[in-house]
Motif scaffolding. Structure first.
Motif, PDB file in Angstrom:
ATOM      1  N   GLU A   1      -8.321  -4.951   9.328  1.00 49.18           N
ATOM      2  CA  GLU A   1      -8.212  -3.858  10.295  1.00 49.18           C
ATOM      3  C   GLU A   1      -6.826  -3.238  10.268  1.00 49.18           C
ATOM      4  OE1 GLU A   1      -9.294  -5.701  13.932  1.00 49.18           O
ATOM      5  OE2 GLU A   1     -11.458  -5.688  13.506  1.00 49.18           O
ATOM      6  N   ARG A   2      -5.818  -4.047   9.960  1.00 48.84           N
ATOM      7  CA  ARG A   2      -4.442  -3.532   9.905  1.00 48.84           C
ATOM      8  C   ARG A   2      -4.095  -2.953   8.529  1.00 48.84           C
ATOM      9  NH1 ARG A   2      -1.113  -6.407  13.764  1.00 48.84           N
ATOM     10  NH2 ARG A   2       0.719  -5.456  12.768  1.00 48.84           N
ATOM     11  N   ALA A   3      -4.636  -3.563   7.474  1.00 51.18           N
ATOM     12  CA  ALA A   3      -4.157  -3.248   6.125  1.00 51.18           C
ATOM     13  C   ALA A   3      -5.125  -2.425   5.291  1.00 51.18           C
ATOM     14  CB  ALA A   3      -3.845  -4.551   5.382  1.00 51.18           C
ATOM     15  N   GLY A   4      -6.395  -2.376   5.660  1.00 53.90           N
ATOM     16  CA  GLY A   4      -7.378  -1.707   4.825  1.00 53.90           C
ATOM     17  C   GLY A   4      -7.972  -2.678   3.815  1.00 53.90           C
ATOM     18  N   GLU A   5      -8.458  -2.155   2.681  1.00 59.32           N
ATOM     19  CA  GLU A   5      -9.119  -2.996   1.693  1.00 59.32           C
ATOM     20  C   GLU A   5      -8.148  -3.992   1.066  1.00 59.32           C
ATOM     21  OE1 GLU A   5     -11.079  -0.497  -1.135  1.00 59.32           O
ATOM     22  OE2 GLU A   5     -12.766  -0.088   0.215  1.00 59.32           O
ATOM     23  N   PHE A   6      -8.641  -5.201   0.809  1.00 58.04           N
ATOM     24  CA  PHE A   6      -7.795  -6.246   0.258  1.00 58.04           C
ATOM     25  C   PHE A   6      -8.608  -7.190  -0.603  1.00 58.04           C
ATOM     26  CE2 PHE A   6      -9.489  -8.030   4.165  1.00 58.04           C
ATOM     27  CZ  PHE A   6      -9.780  -9.358   3.840  1.00 58.04           C
ATOM     28  N   ILE A   7      -7.895  -8.008  -1.367  1.00 66.98           N
ATOM     29  CA  ILE A   7      -8.488  -9.062  -2.198  1.00 66.98           C
ATOM     30  C   ILE A   7      -8.068 -10.409  -1.619  1.00 66.98           C
ATOM     31  CG2 ILE A   7      -8.472 -10.135  -4.496  1.00 66.98           C
ATOM     32  CD1 ILE A   7      -7.894  -7.301  -5.610  1.00 66.98           C
TER      33      ILE A   7
ATOM     34  N   GLY B   1       1.267   2.284  -3.445  1.00 68.33           N
ATOM     35  CA  GLY B   1       0.058   2.547  -4.220  1.00 68.33           C
ATOM     36  C   GLY B   1      -0.670   1.321  -4.709  1.00 68.33           C
ATOM     37  N   GLY B   2      -0.268   0.129  -4.250  1.00 69.61           N
ATOM     38  CA  GLY B   2      -0.916  -1.093  -4.697  1.00 69.61           C
ATOM     39  C   GLY B   2      -1.977  -1.582  -3.728  1.00 69.61           C
ATOM     40  N   GLN B   3      -2.708  -2.590  -4.142  1.00 71.38           N
ATOM     41  CA  GLN B   3      -3.717  -3.219  -3.292  1.00 71.38           C
ATOM     42  C   GLN B   3      -3.293  -4.657  -3.020  1.00 71.38           C
ATOM     43  OE1 GLN B   3      -7.827  -4.020  -4.848  1.00 71.38           O
ATOM     44  NE2 GLN B   3      -8.440  -2.748  -3.104  1.00 71.38           N
ATOM     45  N   PRO B   4      -3.345  -5.085  -1.751  1.00 70.65           N
ATOM     46  CA  PRO B   4      -2.872  -6.431  -1.418  1.00 70.65           C
ATOM     47  C   PRO B   4      -3.835  -7.531  -1.861  1.00 70.65           C
ATOM     48  CG  PRO B   4      -2.878  -4.979   0.519  1.00 70.65           C
ATOM     49  CD  PRO B   4      -3.667  -4.301  -0.555  1.00 70.65           C
ATOM     50  N   VAL B   5      -3.242  -8.603  -2.378  1.00 67.09           N
ATOM     51  CA  VAL B   5      -3.935  -9.867  -2.598  1.00 67.09           C
ATOM     52  C   VAL B   5      -3.387 -10.828  -1.547  1.00 67.09           C
ATOM     53  CG1 VAL B   5      -4.403 -11.769  -4.188  1.00 67.09           C
ATOM     54  CG2 VAL B   5      -4.135  -9.432  -5.076  1.00 67.09           C
ATOM     55  N   VAL B   6      -4.227 -11.278  -0.638  1.00 66.29           N
ATOM     56  CA  VAL B   6      -3.750 -12.046   0.509  1.00 66.29           C
ATOM     57  C   VAL B   6      -3.459 -13.488   0.094  1.00 66.29           C
ATOM     58  CG1 VAL B   6      -4.226 -12.801   2.861  1.00 66.29           C
ATOM     59  CG2 VAL B   6      -5.068 -10.586   2.060  1.00 66.29           C
ATOM     60  N   PHE B   7      -2.183 -13.790  -0.082  1.00 64.23           N
ATOM     61  CA  PHE B   7      -1.781 -15.159  -0.372  1.00 64.23           C
ATOM     62  C   PHE B   7      -2.046 -16.033   0.843  1.00 64.23           C
ATOM     63  CE2 PHE B   7       0.071 -14.639  -4.429  1.00 64.23           C
ATOM     64  CZ  PHE B   7       0.420 -15.908  -4.884  1.00 64.23           C
TER      65      PHE B   7
ATOM     66  N   THR C   1       0.815  -1.213   0.000  1.00 69.83           N
ATOM     67  CA  THR C   1       0.000   0.000   0.000  1.00 69.83           C
ATOM     68  C   THR C   1       0.848   1.262   0.000  1.00 69.83           C
ATOM     69  OG1 THR C   1      -0.195  -0.106   2.424  1.00 69.83           O
ATOM     70  CG2 THR C   1      -1.936  -1.155   1.123  1.00 69.83           C
ATOM     71  N   ALA C   2       2.041   1.201   0.592  1.00 70.30           N
ATOM     72  CA  ALA C   2       2.929   2.368   0.591  1.00 70.30           C
ATOM     73  C   ALA C   2       3.362   2.751  -0.812  1.00 70.30           C
ATOM     74  CB  ALA C   2       4.160   2.088   1.450  1.00 70.30           C
TER      75      ALA C   2
END
Length: 317
Positions: free
Chosen positions: A143-149, A115-121, A112-113
């Protein structure tokens, strides 16, 4: 008495397909990452209108080092100049390990730092247990990371992968910060089940097919995050446009791309990354067709079949 079979979700013609493409991480003869080719493939994927996905299985996320994963993120940010991308948040562990929330949060922060969005492996610690145990881990991550896939990955591609129960998927739909999920069971029926449930409970949720054996799942309402699309992001974008416009040529192009996928993703499934390197080298987009040293290789004889595929697709004369 015959058992009732659930109805398939309806085909959704003329809809806009949102495509994401997992970027292949290429290598040079000395074992170094071919950054020049990586940068160019990022650019062409974004230019085609697909969202680049880095540090995924196609990028050897479970084989490269943490330092290399971070370098991929930095280059992606630099090359795209603020453009959208998604990236795998990967935490390596062993069977029986506890869920490493701090490790996942750190990976998400790195993404996220930039500008990307995490995909939770997935990991052994994340997927252990049933829905009542798994869902709070995703909630804590959000809650820690914000929006995710989210991500369901067949064990055929990675030993730590797991395809969740429909109950668990229902729970993911109920997590506000989980805005989508990539489904890679490599089977149609569980994905159709997820489409029906998504349409009923949360239509804005982005269900992304990862089924490289059934790339036409987009007809029923899946978007996609595929490894196959790294072979030809230009042609996937063309196919998607045809679907939105109701152009029947969609079907022939989809058939040709699916033939390529069936060949490239045959067992062992992880060998598709070498197939991708061979195909991209044929297209003149890579300097070598080398793969990560710990990833399965394909025989040189595959190149003749891939060349025929490229010719039929019109990208090689």
């Amino acid at each position: 008495m015959t058992q009732d079979v659930p109805a398939l979700p309806p085909i959704k013609p003329n809809r806009t397909i949102r495509g994401a493409s997992a970027i292949l991480l290429p290598f040079l003869e000395d074992g170094a990452i071919d950054w020049e080719s990586f940068d160019a493939h990022l650019e062409r994927t974004a230019a085609a209108g697909l969202t680049p996905a880095v540090n995924m299985d196609t990028g050897y996320v479970n084989l490269i080092t943490s330092k290399q994963r971070e370098a991929v993120l930095t280059r992606t940010q630099d090359v795209l100049g603020g453009g959208a991308f998604v990236a795998g948040a990967f935490v390596k562990d062993e069977p029986g390990a506890a869920f490493d929330l701090d490790g996942y949060a750190l990976e998400a922060e790195r993404i996220t730092a930039r500008g990307g969005q995490p995909v939770v492996f997935q990991s052994y610690g994340l997927t252990a247990g049933d829905a009542a145990e798994i869902l709070p881990r995703y909630e804590a991550f959000g809650e820690r990371a914000g929006e995710f896939i989210g991500f369901e990955l067949t064990p055929d591609l990675a030993a730590f992968g797991k395809v969740y129960s429909l109950e668990t998927f229902r729970g993911l739909l109920g997590l506000k910060r989980c805005v989508g999920s990539k489904h890679s069971s490599f089977h149609r029926e569980p994905e159709w089940e997820r489409i029906r449930l998504r349409d009923e409970l949360r239509p804005d949720f982005r269900l992304m097919t990862g089924n490289d054996f059934a790339i036409d799942m987009v007809m029923w309402g899946s978007d996609y995050l595929l490894g196959l699309s790294t072979f030809a992001p230009d042609l996937f974008a063309q196919r998607d446009k045809m679907w939105a416009e109701g152009d029947p040529a969609f079907f022939e192009l989809n058939d040709e791309l699916q033939y390529l996928g069936r060949f490239a993703f045959r067992a062992p499934g992880a060998g598709y990354k070498h197939s991708a390197a061979q195909f991209l080298k044929l297209r003149g987009w890579l300097r070598t067709d080398l793969t990560h040293p710990n990833s399965p290789e394909r025989p040189d004889s595959d190149v003749a079949v891939l060349r025929e595929c490229a010719e039929r697709l019109g990208v090689l004369s």
